[in-house]
Structures are given as C-alpha cells and as structure tokens.
Design a protein around this motif. Structure first.
Motif, PDB file in Angstrom:
ATOM      1  N   GLY A   2       0.554   1.524  12.862  1.00  0.00           N
ATOM      2  CA  GLY A   2      -0.938   1.367  12.776  1.00  0.00           C
ATOM      3  C   GLY A   2      -1.496   2.741  12.002  1.00  0.00           C
ATOM      4  O   GLY A   2      -2.560   2.884  12.393  1.00  0.00           O
ATOM      5  N   PHE A   3      -0.828   3.615  11.069  1.00  0.00           N
ATOM      6  CA  PHE A   3      -1.351   4.679  10.534  1.00  0.00           C
ATOM      7  C   PHE A   3      -1.758   4.323   9.237  1.00  0.00           C
ATOM      8  O   PHE A   3      -2.726   5.230   8.777  1.00  0.00           O
ATOM      9  CB  PHE A   3      -0.469   5.948  10.696  1.00  0.00           C
ATOM     10  CG  PHE A   3      -0.027   6.182  12.074  1.00  0.00           C
ATOM     11  CD1 PHE A   3      -0.926   7.208  12.576  1.00  0.00           C
ATOM     12  CD2 PHE A   3       1.097   5.973  12.823  1.00  0.00           C
ATOM     13  CE1 PHE A   3      -0.634   7.818  14.087  1.00  0.00           C
ATOM     14  CE2 PHE A   3       1.527   6.488  13.767  1.00  0.00           C
ATOM     15  CZ  PHE A   3       0.627   7.225  14.644  1.00  0.00           C
ATOM     16  N   VAL A   4      -1.333   3.491   8.338  1.00  0.00           N
ATOM     17  CA  VAL A   4      -1.735   3.226   7.164  1.00  0.00           C
ATOM     18  C   VAL A   4      -2.078   1.842   6.866  1.00  0.00           C
ATOM     19  O   VAL A   4      -1.195   1.001   7.612  1.00  0.00           O
ATOM     20  CB  VAL A   4      -0.741   4.168   6.108  1.00  0.00           C
ATOM     21  CG1 VAL A   4      -0.530   5.632   6.347  1.00  0.00           C
ATOM     22  CG2 VAL A   4       0.548   3.166   6.124  1.00  0.00           C
ATOM     23  N   THR A   5      -2.765   1.600   5.778  1.00  0.00           N
ATOM     24  CA  THR A   5      -2.472   0.122   5.417  1.00  0.00           C
ATOM     25  C   THR A   5      -2.094   0.424   4.093  1.00  0.00           C
ATOM     26  O   THR A   5      -2.081   1.296   3.558  1.00  0.00           O
ATOM     27  CB  THR A   5      -3.996  -0.575   5.201  1.00  0.00           C
ATOM     28  OG1 THR A   5      -4.831   0.285   4.468  1.00  0.00           O
ATOM     29  CG2 THR A   5      -4.668  -0.575   6.693  1.00  0.00           C
ATOM     30  N   ILE A   6      -1.239  -0.727   3.453  1.00  0.00           N
ATOM     31  CA  ILE A   6      -0.847  -0.717   2.046  1.00  0.00           C
ATOM     32  C   ILE A   6      -1.258  -2.030   1.336  1.00  0.00           C
ATOM     33  O   ILE A   6      -1.580  -3.034   1.816  1.00  0.00           O
ATOM     34  CB  ILE A   6       0.808  -0.815   2.079  1.00  0.00           C
ATOM     35  CG1 ILE A   6       1.432   0.433   3.039  1.00  0.00           C
ATOM     36  CG2 ILE A   6       1.382  -1.063   0.835  1.00  0.00           C
ATOM     37  CD1 ILE A   6       2.902   0.298   3.059  1.00  0.00           C
ATOM     38  N   ASP A   7      -2.012  -1.453   0.173  1.00  0.00           N
ATOM     39  CA  ASP A   7      -2.809  -2.442  -0.720  1.00  0.00           C
ATOM     40  C   ASP A   7      -2.068  -2.185  -2.164  1.00  0.00           C
ATOM     41  O   ASP A   7      -1.866  -1.362  -2.529  1.00  0.00           O
ATOM     42  CB  ASP A   7      -4.141  -2.041  -0.779  1.00  0.00           C
ATOM     43  CG  ASP A   7      -4.982  -2.788  -1.599  1.00  0.00           C
ATOM     44  OD1 ASP A   7      -5.034  -2.637  -2.858  1.00  0.00           O
ATOM     45  OD2 ASP A   7      -5.537  -3.781  -0.902  1.00  0.00           O
ATOM     46  N   ARG A   8      -2.083  -3.489  -2.699  1.00  0.00           N
ATOM     47  CA  ARG A   8      -1.233  -3.481  -4.072  1.00  0.00           C
ATOM     48  C   ARG A   8      -1.824  -2.431  -4.973  1.00  0.00           C
ATOM     49  O   ARG A   8      -1.403  -1.878  -5.825  1.00  0.00           O
ATOM     50  CB  ARG A   8      -1.238  -4.929  -4.636  1.00  0.00           C
ATOM     51  CG  ARG A   8       0.032  -5.625  -4.028  1.00  0.00           C
ATOM     52  CD  ARG A   8       0.158  -6.918  -4.578  1.00  0.00           C
ATOM     53  NE  ARG A   8       0.969  -7.862  -4.080  1.00  0.00           N
ATOM     54  CZ  ARG A   8       2.188  -7.841  -4.484  1.00  0.00           C
ATOM     55  NH1 ARG A   8       2.812  -7.194  -5.281  1.00  0.00           N
ATOM     56  NH2 ARG A   8       3.063  -8.783  -3.709  1.00  0.00           N
ATOM     57  N   ARG A   9      -3.328  -2.580  -5.092  1.00  0.00           N
ATOM     58  CA  ARG A   9      -4.247  -1.796  -5.946  1.00  0.00           C
ATOM     59  C   ARG A   9      -4.276  -0.230  -5.571  1.00  0.00           C
ATOM     60  O   ARG A   9      -4.157   0.619  -6.233  1.00  0.00           O
ATOM     61  CB  ARG A   9      -5.256  -2.280  -6.227  1.00  0.00           C
ATOM     62  CG  ARG A   9      -5.410  -3.622  -7.008  1.00  0.00           C
ATOM     63  CD  ARG A   9      -6.516  -4.301  -7.195  1.00  0.00           C
ATOM     64  NE  ARG A   9      -6.664  -5.212  -5.728  1.00  0.00           N
ATOM     65  CZ  ARG A   9      -7.888  -5.151  -5.194  1.00  0.00           C
ATOM     66  NH1 ARG A   9      -9.052  -4.929  -5.971  1.00  0.00           N
ATOM     67  NH2 ARG A   9      -8.165  -5.706  -3.996  1.00  0.00           N
ATOM     68  N   ARG A  10      -4.654   0.072  -4.111  1.00  0.00           N
ATOM     69  CA  ARG A  10      -4.853   1.371  -3.622  1.00  0.00           C
ATOM     70  C   ARG A  10      -3.392   2.060  -3.198  1.00  0.00           C
ATOM     71  O   ARG A  10      -3.633   3.231  -2.819  1.00  0.00           O
ATOM     72  CB  ARG A  10      -5.818   1.232  -2.511  1.00  0.00           C
ATOM     73  CG  ARG A  10      -7.094   0.641  -3.198  1.00  0.00           C
ATOM     74  CD  ARG A  10      -8.393   0.658  -2.117  1.00  0.00           C
ATOM     75  NE  ARG A  10      -8.515   2.005  -1.600  1.00  0.00           N
ATOM     76  CZ  ARG A  10      -8.971   2.444  -0.280  1.00  0.00           C
ATOM     77  NH1 ARG A  10      -9.217   1.583   0.386  1.00  0.00           N
ATOM     78  NH2 ARG A  10      -9.120   3.571  -0.037  1.00  0.00           N
ATOM     79  N   GLY A  11      -2.573   1.402  -2.848  1.00  0.00           N
ATOM     80  CA  GLY A  11      -1.516   1.896  -2.129  1.00  0.00           C
ATOM     81  C   GLY A  11      -1.603   2.029  -0.887  1.00  0.00           C
ATOM     82  O   GLY A  11      -2.287   1.511  -0.229  1.00  0.00           O
ATOM     83  N   ALA A  12      -0.960   3.285  -0.294  1.00  0.00           N
ATOM     84  CA  ALA A  12      -1.122   3.525   1.021  1.00  0.00           C
ATOM     85  C   ALA A  12      -2.179   4.198   1.341  1.00  0.00           C
ATOM     86  O   ALA A  12      -2.475   5.421   0.708  1.00  0.00           O
ATOM     87  CB  ALA A  12       0.298   4.454   1.597  1.00  0.00           C
TER      88      ALA A  12
END
Length: 129
Positions: free
Chosen positions: A64-74
C-alpha cells in the motif's frame, strides 16, 4: 533519488530498495503523488537487475505504498488501511521482540531504542525555522 545498495549485505537487494523507499516516504523526502523512477532507469542508476527493481515496486504496491500504472509507472500512493498496517506491524514486532528476548535484551533498552528511532524519523520531517 539517492539509493545506496549494499551488495555485501545478506538482505535481499529488492528488500534493501523497498526499505529505503519506505524510509524516504517516512522522512518526507518523497510524498503522495510523487512518481518513482522507471524500473529501467532506477536499475541502471544503482546497477542492479530490472527484475529486482520490479520486485521491490511490486512489494511496495502490495503493502500500500505505491500504485503502478502502465502510463505513469510507480507513484507514491499511501493506503489508508490502518487496521491492516497495524496487524502487519504487530506481526513484525512479535518476531523482533522474540529475537530480542532470545538475545537477553532488556525491555527498557527496547523501549528506549524505539523512542529514539521514532523521534529521529519525526525530526527529519520538521521544517527548518
């Protein structure tokens, strides 16, 4: 992002990376919404395998420290799940306290150490006057 990996340490490289990122968040060196370097960039910067960085980022996401998005990364995105965090802390402390008991470290020394570390982390977050 200043990350220092100890290649001589017995601690796994991905855990060293994860721990340093968590410490940076605790010390307000990186904050909610800040992007982390790409897996490729960070791996190149600190001289480790991209799979190692990817594993560290995955652990940070699971915790629960980061989200990972294909476009924005971590991206730093702190989970508000306090109950889960408290249970995880309780389990980790249970093991650490068991180790300290095995090594005959007195309760008072543990309390003092916890207070010192907590204050040290908080003092880094205070704005300069």
């Amino acid at each position: 992002m200043l990350i220092e990996i100890d290649f001589q340490s017995e601690e796994a490289l991905y855990m060293q990376l994860r721990n340093q990122i968590v410490m940076m968040i605790a010390r307000s060196m990186i904050q909610e919404g800040d992007p982390l370097p790409s897996v490729r960039q960070l791996a190149g910067d600190i001289g480790i395998n991209m799979h190692t960085v990817n594993k560290a980022y995955s652990v940070l996401r699971e915790e629960g420290f980061v989200t990972i998005d294909r476009r924005r990364g971590a991206v730093i995105a702190l989970s508000e799940d306090r109950e889960r965090a408290m249970e995880e802390l309780r389990e980790r402390l249970r093991v650490m306290l068991a180790k300290s008991i095995c090594k005959n470290i007195p309760r008072e020394e543990i309390h003092t150490m916890v207070d010192e570390i907590y204050e040290e982390l908080l003092s880094v977050n205070l704005p300069a006057e």
